[in-house]
Enzyme design. Structure first.
Site, PDB file in Angstrom:
ATOM      1  N   ALA A 120      52.155   7.032 -81.348  1.00 41.32           N
ATOM      2  CA  ALA A 120      51.144   6.777 -80.319  1.00 41.32           C
ATOM      3  C   ALA A 120      49.661   6.274 -80.454  1.00 41.32           C
ATOM      4  CB  ALA A 120      51.083   7.737 -79.677  1.00 41.32           C
ATOM      5  N   GLN A 121      49.254   5.301 -79.599  1.00 47.49           N
ATOM      6  CA  GLN A 121      47.574   4.586 -79.975  1.00 47.49           C
ATOM      7  C   GLN A 121      47.093   4.972 -79.116  1.00 47.49           C
ATOM      8  OE1 GLN A 121      48.256   0.724 -80.130  1.00 47.49           O
ATOM      9  NE2 GLN A 121      49.500  -0.358 -81.894  1.00 47.49           N
ATOM     10  N   ARG A 140      57.296   6.034 -66.619  1.00 52.74           N
ATOM     11  CA  ARG A 140      56.146   7.061 -66.685  1.00 52.74           C
ATOM     12  C   ARG A 140      55.027   6.502 -66.689  1.00 52.74           C
ATOM     13  NH1 ARG A 140      53.159   7.333 -71.763  1.00 52.74           N
ATOM     14  NH2 ARG A 140      55.173   5.567 -72.045  1.00 52.74           N
ATOM     15  N   GLU A 197      59.954  14.182 -75.047  1.00 57.33           N
ATOM     16  CA  GLU A 197      60.639  12.339 -74.826  1.00 57.33           C
ATOM     17  C   GLU A 197      62.267  13.205 -74.559  1.00 57.33           C
ATOM     18  OE1 GLU A 197      59.193   8.997 -76.571  1.00 57.33           O
ATOM     19  OE2 GLU A 197      60.577   7.709 -75.276  1.00 57.33           O
ATOM     20  N   GLY A 200      46.212   7.207 -76.360  1.00 57.45           N
ATOM     21  CA  GLY A 200      45.739   8.370 -75.582  1.00 57.45           C
ATOM     22  C   GLY A 200      46.224   9.451 -75.245  1.00 57.45           C
ATOM     23  N   ARG A 231      52.998   0.115 -65.456  1.00 57.18           N
ATOM     24  CA  ARG A 231      53.839  -1.224 -66.170  1.00 57.18           C
ATOM     25  C   ARG A 231      55.205  -1.558 -66.158  1.00 57.18           C
ATOM     26  NH1 ARG A 231      53.642   3.256 -71.611  1.00 57.18           N
ATOM     27  NH2 ARG A 231      51.024   2.645 -71.919  1.00 57.18           N
ATOM     28  N   GLU A 257      43.628   3.009 -68.338  1.00 54.52           N
ATOM     29  CA  GLU A 257      45.133   2.621 -69.009  1.00 54.52           C
ATOM     30  C   GLU A 257      45.325   1.929 -67.564  1.00 54.52           C
ATOM     31  OE1 GLU A 257      46.085   4.109 -73.114  1.00 54.52           O
ATOM     32  OE2 GLU A 257      47.532   4.694 -71.673  1.00 54.52           O
ATOM     33  N   LYS A 301      65.086  14.386 -89.126  1.00 58.28           N
ATOM     34  CA  LYS A 301      65.721  13.522 -89.882  1.00 58.28           C
ATOM     35  C   LYS A 301      65.369  12.788 -90.232  1.00 58.28           C
ATOM     36  CE  LYS A 301      67.267  10.017 -86.274  1.00 58.28           C
ATOM     37  NZ  LYS A 301      68.213   9.488 -85.856  1.00 58.28           N
ATOM     38  N   HIS A 320      59.823   0.774 -74.776  1.00 59.18           N
ATOM     39  CA  HIS A 320      59.242   1.869 -75.010  1.00 59.18           C
ATOM     40  C   HIS A 320      58.992   3.106 -75.114  1.00 59.18           C
ATOM     41  CE1 HIS A 320      54.668   2.380 -75.801  1.00 59.18           C
ATOM     42  NE2 HIS A 320      54.104   3.260 -75.300  1.00 59.18           N
ATOM     43  N   HIS A 349      57.617  -1.935 -72.336  1.00 61.42           N
ATOM     44  CA  HIS A 349      56.082  -2.105 -72.552  1.00 61.42           C
ATOM     45  C   HIS A 349      55.797  -3.353 -72.136  1.00 61.42           C
ATOM     46  CE1 HIS A 349      51.368  -1.701 -73.713  1.00 61.42           C
ATOM     47  NE2 HIS A 349      51.425  -0.307 -74.145  1.00 61.42           N
TER      48      HIS A 349
HETATM   49  P1  FAD Z   1      58.863  12.598 -81.625  1.00 58.72           P
HETATM   50  O1  FAD Z   1      57.470  12.427 -81.818  1.00 58.72           O
HETATM   51  O2  FAD Z   1      59.656  10.966 -81.423  1.00 58.72           O
HETATM   52  O3  FAD Z   1      59.794  13.268 -82.571  1.00 58.72           O
HETATM   53  C1  FAD Z   1      61.134  13.016 -83.344  1.00 58.72           C
HETATM   54  C2  FAD Z   1      61.376  13.852 -83.914  1.00 58.72           C
HETATM   55  O4  FAD Z   1      62.960  14.264 -83.278  1.00 58.72           O
HETATM   56  C3  FAD Z   1      60.705  13.366 -85.184  1.00 58.72           C
HETATM   57  O5  FAD Z   1      60.615  14.381 -86.315  1.00 58.72           O
HETATM   58  C4  FAD Z   1      62.494  13.418 -85.358  1.00 58.72           C
HETATM   59  O6  FAD Z   1      62.927  13.057 -86.989  1.00 58.72           O
HETATM   60  C5  FAD Z   1      63.562  13.898 -85.107  1.00 58.72           C
HETATM   61  N1  FAD Z   1      64.929  13.866 -84.576  1.00 58.72           N
HETATM   62  C6  FAD Z   1      65.562  12.878 -84.136  1.00 58.72           C
HETATM   63  N2  FAD Z   1      66.829  12.953 -84.098  1.00 58.72           N
HETATM   64  C7  FAD Z   1      66.970  13.806 -84.895  1.00 58.72           C
HETATM   65  C8  FAD Z   1      68.566  14.621 -85.732  1.00 58.72           C
HETATM   66  N3  FAD Z   1      69.511  13.779 -85.446  1.00 58.72           N
HETATM   67  N4  FAD Z   1      68.153  15.616 -86.594  1.00 58.72           N
HETATM   68  C9  FAD Z   1      66.796  16.157 -86.858  1.00 58.72           C
HETATM   69  N5  FAD Z   1      65.756  15.001 -86.388  1.00 58.72           N
HETATM   70  C10 FAD Z   1      66.162  14.389 -85.703  1.00 58.72           C
HETATM   71  N6  FAD Z   1      52.069   8.608 -75.331  1.00 58.72           N
HETATM   72  C11 FAD Z   1      51.411   8.719 -74.884  1.00 58.72           C
HETATM   73  O7  FAD Z   1      51.340   9.779 -73.988  1.00 58.72           O
HETATM   74  N7  FAD Z   1      50.024   8.107 -75.488  1.00 58.72           N
HETATM   75  C12 FAD Z   1      50.474   6.954 -76.085  1.00 58.72           C
HETATM   76  O8  FAD Z   1      49.200   6.816 -76.445  1.00 58.72           O
HETATM   77  C13 FAD Z   1      51.740   6.536 -76.663  1.00 58.72           C
HETATM   78  N8  FAD Z   1      51.551   5.434 -77.618  1.00 58.72           N
HETATM   79  C14 FAD Z   1      52.654   5.051 -77.426  1.00 58.72           C
HETATM   80  C15 FAD Z   1      52.405   3.681 -78.766  1.00 58.72           C
HETATM   81  C16 FAD Z   1      54.381   3.604 -79.387  1.00 58.72           C
HETATM   82  C17 FAD Z   1      54.430   3.186 -80.250  1.00 58.72           C
HETATM   83  C18 FAD Z   1      55.046   4.387 -78.899  1.00 58.72           C
HETATM   84  C19 FAD Z   1      56.500   4.475 -79.527  1.00 58.72           C
HETATM   85  C20 FAD Z   1      55.120   5.578 -78.060  1.00 58.72           C
HETATM   86  C21 FAD Z   1      54.142   5.853 -77.559  1.00 58.72           C
HETATM   87  N9  FAD Z   1      53.883   6.803 -76.254  1.00 58.72           N
HETATM   88  C22 FAD Z   1      52.660   6.868 -76.529  1.00 58.72           C
HETATM   89  C23 FAD Z   1      54.842   7.914 -76.072  1.00 58.72           C
HETATM   90  C24 FAD Z   1      54.853   8.923 -77.428  1.00 58.72           C
HETATM   91  O9  FAD Z   1      54.389   8.852 -78.327  1.00 58.72           O
HETATM   92  C25 FAD Z   1      56.046   9.699 -77.419  1.00 58.72           C
HETATM   93  O10 FAD Z   1      56.838   9.843 -76.367  1.00 58.72           O
HETATM   94  C26 FAD Z   1      56.338  11.112 -77.860  1.00 58.72           C
HETATM   95  O11 FAD Z   1      54.919  11.494 -79.197  1.00 58.72           O
HETATM   96  C27 FAD Z   1      57.694  11.399 -78.283  1.00 58.72           C
HETATM   97  O12 FAD Z   1      57.237  13.028 -78.769  1.00 58.72           O
HETATM   98  P2  FAD Z   1      58.288  13.852 -79.485  1.00 58.72           P
HETATM   99  O13 FAD Z   1      57.774  14.955 -79.724  1.00 58.72           O
HETATM  100  O14 FAD Z   1      59.107  13.950 -77.958  1.00 58.72           O
HETATM  101  O15 FAD Z   1      59.334  12.773 -80.166  1.00 58.72           O
HETATM  102  C1  SIN Z   2      49.426   2.381 -75.112  1.00 64.22           C
HETATM  103  O1  SIN Z   2      48.716   3.079 -76.446  1.00 64.22           O
HETATM  104  O2  SIN Z   2      49.474   1.088 -75.072  1.00 64.22           O
HETATM  105  C2  SIN Z   2      50.932   3.550 -75.254  1.00 64.22           C
HETATM  106  C3  SIN Z   2      50.497   4.494 -74.057  1.00 64.22           C
HETATM  107  C4  SIN Z   2      51.744   5.287 -74.324  1.00 64.22           C
HETATM  108  O3  SIN Z   2      53.129   4.789 -73.599  1.00 64.22           O
HETATM  109  O4  SIN Z   2      51.292   6.400 -72.776  1.00 64.22           O
END
Ligand code: FAD
Ligand code: SIN
Length: 530
Positions: free
Chosen positions: A48-49, A383, A372, A51, A287, A116, A37, A348, A240
């Protein structure tokens, strides 16, 4: 002007961990296009922080990781999915290491493992406190280098192309691709493919306070629902416990690993460590338990925040384990080696989503979903920390493998109509979009948050019905913009969350309602059918 049309073998919407994993696993055989997007690294993955969870330590077992996942998920998980993901985790970590993800090394073990909440072992591999950024960079680099992968940033998918969009063909329900807004030209383009994978991430921005990036507006979930897919467990929104409380920096996460390495939650003023009053696992309870305890203390005492304190650990230890958080907070005038961090809970993670099977297949032929945006059965009612990136890798690969095995059964896309803009004009009232964005996120926070009641949910439902009429009217009359696409999806997803929450007549995991405080004996998914 004729609309621009592109055809590839496989179309992937989303360039985070899930989308890029699928792309890399398909590209040796197929021509793959990946849409994002905004920028390629704008998703949650890069943020993601903590791991990625995997059984890698001597003495840890798959059974233990499975049990921890089921306990955190309050029994709503699908055990088969949990087993599948947990057992595939070590291999997924190995592949990431081969792609060049520089996981921190251990003293005696190959990798340093952190801990964690909800995990009964140290099992989180990480890259300092910025794991997601390292993963995103490695995946992007590999995808950019692959001649069969076309990466298209600034392309916002609007809706799935289904049988009803055909010029001659009417293959009811089959998905052939998407219409997407090219944000550089403001034109809508058509992308078709034999298989489409949604990897669009979560819907955190439905809430006023969220750790998720700006684009987490549930687009994939809304698109799949409109096209005819079932969604499930949308009431299970994870909050979170520890988002930085700061009036300028609104959504900076303080990783759970801070608590994993000894960080304590305390009341400002008295300094009382309150988590042991709520749960014997204290700061390392799952959590939902920690977030509710903080919410309770904030409301009971009229606080703006509580404190997370790691200053009792040696300064060098803190700086070495949390270099990014240390640097970020020093910039805001907080030295975490000497003073506590003000924190509040914030939305979160979206546990619910598009229903998929173990191959990432949705209800519609030709359509897969991973990451996700899905409800695969892994997370249940809550989760377990660091299980979500893992889900992206395991399911990204599973969907790709299924497409590869069944390629000959996937038909070529039929001729599809271009996007029709003949009856819309440019909006003269952008203010409506901005206002409604803010309004949804505010009432979702106030009425559909950590602690719920039926009355508040009904109030939210009423507001959604009014706003939906306004947004649909606007969408029908004006040319689409990225903000309008997201607003339309936000209202759709807010509706799914509230309807799911109203259906669940119990408190389980992340869904806690004062009207039904007990958990029923039988754990049932909330399934909504279009
Ligand atoms: P995302 O990485 O969110 O990617 C979504 C993609 O879809 C993006 O490229 C976006 O541009 C695209 N997209 C969305 N809508 C559209 C559209 N309409 N058209 C075109 N493209 C679109 N999880 C862990 O396991 N460990 C962690 O340590 C952890 N830490 C986290 C920390 C933070 C701050 C957050 C917010 C989340 C964390 N999570 C963690 C959760 C984890 O990061 C996510 O669940 C995971 O990265 C989701 O990956 P994804 O590929 O499904 O989506
Ligand atoms: C965190 O680093 O606390 C996020 C980890 C997660 O969302 O799985």
């Amino acid at each position: 002007m004729a609309s621009v049309a592109h055809t590839h073998d496989v179309l992937i919407v989303g360039s985070g961990a899930a989308g890029l994993t699928a792309a890399l696993n398909l590209a040796d055989r197929f021509r793959v296009v990946v849409l994002a997007k905004g920028k390629l690294s704008d998703g949650s993955t890069a943020w993601a922080q903590g791991g990625i969870a995997a059984v890698l330590e001597e003495g840890d077992t798959f059974e233990s990781h499975i049990e921890d996942t089921m306990i955190a998920g309050a029994g709503l998980n699908n055990r088969k999915t949990v087993e599948y993901v947990v057992e595939n985790a070590p291999a997924a970590i190995e592949r990431l290491a081969q792609l060049g993800v520089p996981f921190n090394e251990g003293d005696t073990e190959r990798w340093h493992l952190t801990r964690e909440g909800g995990h009964s072992h140290r099992r989180i591999v990480h890259v300092d406190d910025a794991t997601g950024w390292a993963v995103q960079q490695a995946l992007e680099k590999a995808a950019e280098a692959h001649p069969n992968i076309t990466l298209v940033p600034d392309m916002a998918a609007i809706d799935l192309v289904t049988g009803r969009h055909g010029r001659r063909y009417s293959g009811e329900g089959h998905v052939w691709g998407v219409y997407a807004l090219n944000r550089r030209t403001d034109r809508v383009e058509l992308f078709t493919a034999r298989a489409t994978i949604l990897a669009t991430g979560g819907a955190g921005r439905t809430y006023l306070y969220s750790t998720a990036p700006r684009g987490a507006t549930g687009d994939g979930i809304a698109m799949a629902w409109r096209a005819g897919c079932r969604v499930s467990n949308m009431e299970m929104m994870q909050f979170h416990p520890t988002c930085l409380y700061n009036l300028e920096v609104k959504n900076f996460l303080i990783t759970e690993a801070v608590r994993g390495e000894g960080g304590q939650l305390k009341l400002p003023g008295s300094g009382h460590r309150f988590m042991p009053d709520f749960d014997p696992r204290a700061e390392l309870a799952p959590r939902d338990v920690v977030a509710r305890a903080i919410d309770h203390e904030i409301k009971r005492l009229g606080l703006d925040y509580v404190h997370l304190d790691i200053s009792h650990r040696p300064p060098e230890f803190v700086k070495e384990h949390f270099p990014n958080i240390y640097t970020k907070l020093i910039g805001l005038g907080i030295d975490i080696t000497r003073e506590p961090i003000p924190v509040v809970p914030a939305q979160h993670y979206t546990c619910g989503g598009i229903i998929v099977d173990l191959k990432g297949r949705t209800d519609l032929p030709g359509l897969y979903a991973v990451g996700e945006c899905t409800q695969s059965g892994l997370h249940g009612a809550n989760r377990l920390a660091s299980n979500s990136l893992l889900e992206c890798f395991v399911f990204g690969e599973a969907a790709a493998a299924h497409i590869g095995r069944h390629w000959d059964e996937l038909p070529e896309p039929p001729p599809i109509r271009g996007w029709d803009e003949s009856r819309v004009t440019d909006s003269d009232e952008e203010v409506i979009v901005q206002h409604n964005w803010r309004e949804i996120r505010r009432f979702m926070w106030d009425y559909v948050g950590i602690v719920r009641t039926t009355k508040r949910l009904e109030r939210a439902h009423h507001r959604i019905r009014l706003l939906r009429r306004e947004v649909e009217d606007y969408y029908g009359n004006f040319r689409v913009t990225a903000d309008l696409i997201e607003l339309r999806n936000l209202i759709e997803v807010a509706d799914l969350i509230v309807r799911s929450a109203l259906r669940r007549k119990e408190s389980r995991g992340l869904h806690y309602t004062l009207d039904y405080p007990n958990m029923l004996l039988d754990a049932q998914d909330t399934v909504l059918t279009p």
